[in-house]
Design an enzyme around this catalytic site. Structure first.
Site, PDB file in Angstrom:
ATOM      1  N   LEU A  14       0.820  -1.217   0.000  1.00  0.00           N
ATOM      2  CA  LEU A  14       0.000   0.000   0.000  1.00  0.00           C
ATOM      3  C   LEU A  14       0.851   1.263   0.000  1.00  0.00           C
ATOM      4  CD1 LEU A  14      -2.725  -1.030   2.625  1.00  0.00           C
ATOM      5  CD2 LEU A  14      -2.919  -1.077   0.133  1.00  0.00           C
ATOM      6  N   GLY A  15       2.017   1.191   0.614  1.00  0.00           N
ATOM      7  CA  GLY A  15       2.889   2.354   0.682  1.00  0.00           C
ATOM      8  C   GLY A  15       4.229   1.978   1.267  1.00  0.00           C
ATOM      9  N   ALA A  53      10.871   5.371   4.456  1.00  0.00           N
ATOM     10  CA  ALA A  53      12.285   5.112   4.756  1.00  0.00           C
ATOM     11  C   ALA A  53      12.461   4.025   5.795  1.00  0.00           C
ATOM     12  CB  ALA A  53      12.946   6.399   5.228  1.00  0.00           C
ATOM     13  N   SER A  78       7.211  -0.387   5.577  1.00  0.00           N
ATOM     14  CA  SER A  78       6.326  -0.613   4.427  1.00  0.00           C
ATOM     15  C   SER A  78       4.946  -0.983   4.958  1.00  0.00           C
ATOM     16  CB  SER A  78       6.867  -1.739   3.541  1.00  0.00           C
ATOM     17  OG  SER A  78       8.140  -1.402   3.030  1.00  0.00           O
ATOM     18  N   ASP A 116       4.052  15.749  10.344  1.00  0.00           N
ATOM     19  CA  ASP A 116       4.156  15.313   8.940  1.00  0.00           C
ATOM     20  C   ASP A 116       2.775  15.298   8.281  1.00  0.00           C
ATOM     21  OD1 ASP A 116       5.382  14.555   6.619  1.00  0.00           O
ATOM     22  OD2 ASP A 116       5.571  12.438   7.148  1.00  0.00           O
TER      23      ASP A 116
END
Length: 716
Positions: free
Chosen positions: A15-16, A19, A22, A135
């Site tokens: 899905l994404g 750094a 995952s 973020d």
């Protein structure tokens, strides 16, 4: 396949990726429920222990519908890597929504408000728990579709989050550079040493950039070449931004910085919402912390927007749809001032129709009494303003050109840009057609109101004329008036002559109203014909057909861009697809210009002419109505005078008759006895008739007064 004690997933279901971790789509081993698992890689373990466990601890503290839920913290079987098991959001992220060509110029207004509501609620929950995210960006705002089909947005990725009170600072740098506060950008991206500490307001800057991105489809600060290629200019734009500006751009290399204080015309948000949103963006996209709003003011101002209700108002004369944002507890007077601000139509000149009926708004009454409106069923504002029409930017100006050579990534980007312009053309085409429909509907309603006014005024005029004609045509009055020896009868004859004149005026008014009715009927037939032509228009279907074919090619380009290269045959097909895509785009824009824009502009000119006719007709009807009312008032006065005169004459004749009966021998009568007797009888009957006529005329005047209570527009 990988698994933990209770969950399993395939590494292809990515899905994404970041750094340090995952994210995969996984399933519960027992129930089959879909979840998202965040699997940390070896790099993540190089961080301090405190940083490693911070995300777990932060998520455990949070429990809110607009924050992705943490279900469990587990470990993989072999490598014993930490795994966060979280709520799965099946509709991607806000970034994936904005990356869709349909949203190349920002989200629709309703969806943007959903984003605003969800982000504000989620951030408020973070602040209540003393947490700064650090973020915030569209990629970290996940989307879920609820049971009723509505979007739900949730904050996620708390890897950079930490607990921080309002008066505390931090010095470590996290975040994605396009959304970073300038002070953090200077240190993290430009690598310039500085001693600054950062507070909770750094999230506000990121929220401002995110909201601007959601509203417009693009970032607010764009140096020539892009933010990633021109970092020094990017920093200059954010730090040199004037107060009140919400965006800055450099159009050419080494060119000047250009500032924007409003959202672009391509934005899908209404001017009503923009006027509420822009001040918020200007005050949270503020580099000086002393001038930047705090969270309290941000929450107060955004909550103020979200608590407002929208009243859709279509200015018939201007041919523009407005969204009026007001509080339900506001008065009509405040609503009218808000309308004035957007339309320049003063409150005293505002008249409204809703679903074909006059809608009288009392200024002191609560706005809650305004009918529920939608974009397709708005309040229709009737005024004498000049037609403006829908303002828009030609989508053809935003169509990029393909490079001659085969460049898979560049071709994909170009196709995406062209497709975005195509969807913008489709939206505008629909808006232009909807605008014409609202023009036709509003004009039809106004003409129906005028026809009703004609019928009522004509009924009053004809009724008055009937009474007067009946009175003037009586033979008894003629026989009485033919006795010239009595002075009072001469005065009565003069009054009767005045009534005859008034009857002639009423007759002309009736004829005038009849002609006006015929004129309105003719205009309405013309309107119906134009409306039928618009209903038969197929430009939307033609544009949609082009878009469907372009979308198919775009998806092929999207797949191809991930490949290192194409074989000879595939490359030839790719070239043909580029040619076909360009032809489809050209055809789409041609239909938009020739079938949509030109017809809309012609319709707008015709609408302006029709509105002038309607205003002239309405003013003319007001004058005719005033004439009918004046005739009725005067006729009532004349009838009362005539009735009084005849009553006095009748009384005098009775006295003369009584005196004549007592005298002996009877004197020679000035009139023959039969004439005196008949005259007395006629006088009594006429008196009664005049009283009845005066009463009927009074009733007519009351009807006219009620007609005149409808607010009149200003003179043309």
């Amino acid at each position: 396949m990988q698994s933990t004690a209770n969950y399993l997933w395939h590494t292809d279901d990515l899905l994404g990726q970041g750094a340090t971790a995952s994210v995969y789509k996984a399933r519960n081993k027992k129930s089959g429920e879909l979840v998202a698992v965040k699997v940390f890689n070896t790099t993540s373990y190089l961080r301090p222990r405190e940083v490693q466990v911070r995300e777990f601890e932060v998520l455990r503290k949070l429990n809110h519908q607009n924050i992705v839920k943490l279900f469990a913290v587990e470990e993989t079987g072999g490598s014993r890597q930490k795994v966060l098991v979280m709520e799965y959001c099946s509709s991607g992220s806000l970034l994936s929504v904005l990356e869709s060509p349909e949203n190349a110029f920002g989200l629709p207004e309703d969806e943007f408000l959903v984003v605003l509501r969800c982000v504000v609620a989620g951030m408020n929950h973070l602040r209540e728990n003393g947490i700064v995210h650090r973020d915030i960006k569209p990629g970290n705002i996940m989307r879920l579709v609820g049971e009723e089909g509505q979007s739900i947005y949730k904050l996620t990725d708390f890897g950079a989050a930490r607990e921080l009170d309002d008066d505390e600072k931090f010095v470590s740098v996290y975040g994605t550079e396009e959304y970073l506060h300038p002070d953090m950008y200077e240190r993290a991206v430009l690598r310039k040493p500085q001693q600054k500490a950062f507070g909770v307001t750094v999230d506000l800057w990121s929220i401002g950039v995110t909201l601007y991105h959601a509203a417009t489809g693009s970032l607010p600060f764009i140096p020539f070449g892009g933010p990633r290629r021109n970092k020094e200019i990017m920093y200059r734009i954010t730090t040199e931004k004037p107060a009140g500006a919400i965006a800055g751009a450099q159009r050419r290399e080494n060119g000047p910085l250009e500032w924007s204080y409003t959202l672009p015309i391509t934005c899908q948000l209404s001017l009503g919402l923009q006027s509420q949103l822009v001040p918020i963006l200007a005050n949270i996209l503020e580099v000086e912390q002393a001038k930047c709003w705090g969270f309290d003011q941000f929450f107060a101002e955004t909550s103020d927007i979200l608590q407002r209700v929208v009243v859709h108002v279509f200015s018939l004369s201007q041919a523009v749809l407005h969204h009026i944002y007001i509080h339900a507890h506001n008065t009509i007077a405040i609503f009218q001032e808000a309308v004035h601000k957007q339309t320049s139509v003063a409150p005293r000149h505002q008249e409204y129709l809703f679903e074909g009926h006059l809608c009288v708004l009392e200024p002191s009454v609560s706005a809650q009494h305004i009918a529920h409106t939608t974009a397709s069923s708005p309040l229709t504002l009737f005024s004498t303003a000049i037609p403006k029409g829908l303002a828009f930017r030609d989508p053809a100006l935003d169509v990029p050109k393909f490079v001659p050579k085969v460049d898979l990534q560049a071709d994909y980007n170009t196709a995406k840009g062209v497709l975005g312009a195509g969807y913008q053309a489709l939206r505008l085409a629909r808006a232009l057609l909807d605008g014409q429909e609202l023009m036709f509907r509003g004009l039809h309603w106004v003409m129906e109101v005028l026809q009703a006014t004609c019928r009522r005024t004509l009924e009053v005029a004809r009724t008055s004329l009937l009474y007067l004609s009946s009175s003037l045509g009586t033979e008894r009055f003629s026989s009485v008036a033919g006795t010239p020896e009595i002075q009072e009868l001469k005065a009565a004859a003069e009054l009767r002559s005045r009534l005859r004149t008034l009857a002639e005026v009423l007759s002309r008014c009736s004829q005038n109203i009849t002609e006006t009715q015929e004129s309105l009927s003719s205009l309405n037939r013309e309107l119906v014909k134009s409306r039928d032509q618009v209903h038969e228009d197929r430009s939307i279907q033609q544009i949609q057909c082009c878009l469907d074919k372009m979308n198919f090619i775009y998806k092929q380009f999207k797949k191809s861009r991930m490949r290192p290269g194409l074989g000879y045959n595939e490359e030839q097909i790719h070239k043909l697809d580029k040619v076909n895509f360009s032809h489809l785009a050209k055809r789409l824009l041609q239909v938009f210009q020739e079938e949509c824009v030109q017809k809309y502009q012609a319709s707008l000119v015709t609408h302006g002419k029709r509105m002038r006719v309607v205003h002239e007709t309405r003013n003319h009807l007001r004058l005719v109505g005033c004439s009918v009312a004046a005739c009725n008032t005067e006729a009532q006065g004349v009838q009362e005078s005539l009735s009084k005169l005849l009553e006095e004459l009748s009384h005098q004749l009775l006295q003369d008759r009584a005196k004549g009966a007592q005298a002996s021998p009877p004197p020679i009568a000035p009139y023959p006895s039969p004439t005196r007797k008949d005259l007395l009888l006629h006088m009594q009957e006429l008196c009664e008739g005049m009283k009845l006529l005066a009463s009927d005329l009074l009733d007519n005047n009351r009807i006219i007064e009620r007609l005149n209570r409808v607010p009149a527009p200003p003179d043309v």
